[in-house]
Design a protein around this motif. Structure first.
Motif, mmCIF file in Angstrom:
data_model
loop_
_atom_site.group_PDB
_atom_site.id
_atom_site.type_symbol
_atom_site.label_atom_id
_atom_site.label_comp_id
_atom_site.label_asym_id
_atom_site.label_seq_id
_atom_site.Cartn_x
_atom_site.Cartn_y
_atom_site.Cartn_z
ATOM 1 N N HIS A 177 0.834 -1.197 0.000
ATOM 2 C CA HIS A 177 0.000 0.000 0.000
ATOM 3 C C HIS A 177 0.877 1.258 0.000
ATOM 4 N N GLU A 180 2.356 1.605 -3.477
ATOM 5 C CA GLU A 180 1.374 2.102 -4.441
ATOM 6 C C GLU A 180 1.137 3.598 -4.258
ATOM 7 N N PRO A 229 -1.636 -0.420 -12.372
ATOM 8 C CA PRO A 229 -1.974 -0.701 -10.968
ATOM 9 C C PRO A 229 -2.389 -2.148 -10.729
ATOM 10 N N ALA A 230 -3.165 -2.726 -11.643
ATOM 11 C CA ALA A 230 -3.593 -4.115 -11.470
ATOM 12 C C ALA A 230 -2.406 -5.074 -11.530
ATOM 13 N N TYR A 233 -0.323 -4.761 -8.354
ATOM 14 C CA TYR A 233 -0.945 -5.443 -7.214
ATOM 15 C C TYR A 233 -0.718 -6.945 -7.317
ATOM 16 N N LEU A 276 -9.840 -5.602 -10.847
ATOM 17 C CA LEU A 276 -8.512 -5.367 -11.414
ATOM 18 C C LEU A 276 -8.434 -5.568 -12.917
ATOM 19 N N ALA A 282 -7.282 1.045 -11.928
ATOM 20 C CA ALA A 282 -7.795 0.773 -10.586
ATOM 21 C C ALA A 282 -7.512 1.954 -9.663
ATOM 22 N N GLU A 286 -10.018 0.598 -4.815
ATOM 23 C CA GLU A 286 -10.265 -0.686 -5.467
ATOM 24 C C GLU A 286 -9.152 -1.687 -5.160
ATOM 25 N N LEU A 287 -7.920 -1.194 -5.004
ATOM 26 C CA LEU A 287 -6.827 -2.080 -4.628
ATOM 27 C C LEU A 287 -7.012 -2.592 -3.194
ATOM 28 N N ASP A 291 -7.689 -6.564 -1.626
ATOM 29 C CA ASP A 291 -7.187 -7.185 -0.397
ATOM 30 C C ASP A 291 -8.320 -7.792 0.402
#
Length: 437
Positions: A177, A180, A229-230, A233, A276, A282, A286-287, A291
């Protein structure tokens, strides 16, 4: 198959129907409160959630690691219960993995009846076969070994225990986190870390000490810098990437798979695919949602529930009270994480009552010295399951590549190899218990 979280299964004759009674992933529909009011409301919600979970006709206590999450739970529980038992566990032969000093400070602050279990690596690894016997599916979170032992020792004094599980997933507490957020907001600093990728790639990396672990994190950050981002993750949530997994496979299986098939875009059955794999990038929320959909029901809650119930200990998780989850979803991301740190609103809401030392310490996950175990007491297990004749007959793994992985584990630059090899061991333990006939 498993019934999904928030669903019930209705059986009528030969028909089965799944019905959703609570959607934890529904988007928030209300605007966030001003920050100071949000802190006040969060404190009330957590206090009330803890109070409700103190109802018990048997002896009750709380796990206390010395981190923010469990300390908040203990602080609130001590308001409602004068005789609260608290429990922590640490390795007497590995100070890097021991947090009991912080836990003891919290216990003294709130005058709990505290027990700090000081165990050896041999005590934990001695539970290896017992833990494997309690897994009906492959589960490769090695900290399950510690949770099993902690539950066994705790059960000698209480029947119910509160836990801080869920705090990282709800309030953005993981290193991924932070990474990101930095990629989205830190600008030049993030760019410089990424530009130094070739340096991080050649420096020794591992989890055995602070410096090598920091280099490991920098290396993961640099490799993820240019991903979506997807994809970031997907990479940060795991310890084995698609091409690495392909190398582990037996040649007969490797021919049937591609790196793309094992990427986030090629994986069809993950719970968070709709989040994702959407066309739009994202969002940070949304990330976090990913989780809550994957890490909690697939790892953290599985570990706590199965390891505790194997010892007849009931564990309750106040931070996952649906009112808290629903409230946090209404909050702006900068209430959770910013350039100053993570779990911002949780930390600020309880800053006035928690020991100041908790706010100056680095985050330390509930980890175990897994590399030392694989090179020591678990080495015979590896030799047993990586026998070339056995692997050829099984037809799943590449024996030569597994030996290469073990050589890297023994090197000064092991990276995350310990986690991958432990995953292999757990899979083999499960396969030959249930699948090999």
């Amino acid at each position: 198959q498993q019934v999904k979280p928030g669903y019930f299964l209705q059986l009528t004759g030969s028909e089965a129907k799944e019905t959703c009674y609570y959607d934890a992933y529904e988007k928030a529909k209300t605007k966030p409160l001003p920050y100071n009011l949000a802190c006040e409301k969060l404190e009330f919600l957590i206090s009330d959630a803890v109070k409700k979970r103190l109802a018990a006709d048997v002896a009750l206590g709380a796990f206390l690691s010395g981190g923010i999450d469990s300390s908040v739970i203990v602080a609130m529980a001590s308001r409602h219960r004068q005789d609260l038992h608290t429990f922590s566990i640490g390795f007497k032969d590995s100070s890097h993995f021991d947090e009991t000093a912080y836990a003891r400070e919290v216990a003294e602050k709130f005058q709990t009846r505290h027990t700090a279990f000081s165990v050896s690596q041999a005590d934990v690894i001695g539970r290896y076969q017992k833990v494997m016997d309690n897994l009906s599916e492959p589960f490769a979170d090695s900290s399950a070994l510690v949770v099993n032992l902690l539950s066994e020792l705790t059960r000698e004094q209480v029947t119910v225990a509160l836990s801080g599980d869920g705090g990282d997933e709800i309030f953005a507490g993981y290193h991924k986190h932070k990474g990101e957020w930095q990629l989205r907001n830190a600008g030049l600093q993030a760019k410089l870390l990424a530009m130094m990728g070739p340096l991080w790639a050649v420096l020794p990396k591992g989890r055995g000490n602070g410096l090598s672990n920091r280099i490991r994190q920098f290396d993961r950050f640099a490799k993820a810098y240019h991903l979506s981002p997807a994809e970031r993750y997907w990479q940060w949530a795991g310890f084995t990437q698609g091409h690495e997994l392909l190398e582990m496979l037996h040649p007969s299986l490797k021919e049937k798979w591609t790196d793309e098939a094992l990427s986030v875009s090629g994986t069809e059955n993950i719970l968070f695919k709709e989040i994702l794999q959407s066309n739009s990038p994202a969002t940070f929320q949304e990330l976090l949602e990913a989780d809550r959909q994957m890490v909690l029901p697939g790892d953290m809650l599985v570990k706590t529930d199965r390891m505790s119930m194997a010892q007849s200990l009931e564990v309750r998780v106040p931070l996952l009270d649906h009112r808290i989850v629903d409230f946090v979803k209404t909050l702006s991301v900068d209430y959770l994480i910013d350039g100053q740190g993570q779990k911002k609103i949780l930390r600020d809401s309880f800053r006035k009552i928690l020991p100041a030392s908790l706010y100056n310490r680095p985050k330390q996950g509930f980890e175990v010295p897994l590399r030392a175990w694989l090179l020591g007491p678990l080495q015979q297990q590896f030799l047993r399951w990586s026998d070339s004749g056995l692997l050829e007959e099984q037809g799943i793994f590449n024996a030569a590549y597994l030996q290469q992985m073990m050589r890297k584990l023994r090197s000064s630059n092991p990276g995350d190899m310990h986690a991958r090899l432990y995953g292999f061991l757990v899979f083999q333990e499960w396969w030959f218990r249930y699948m090999a006939g």
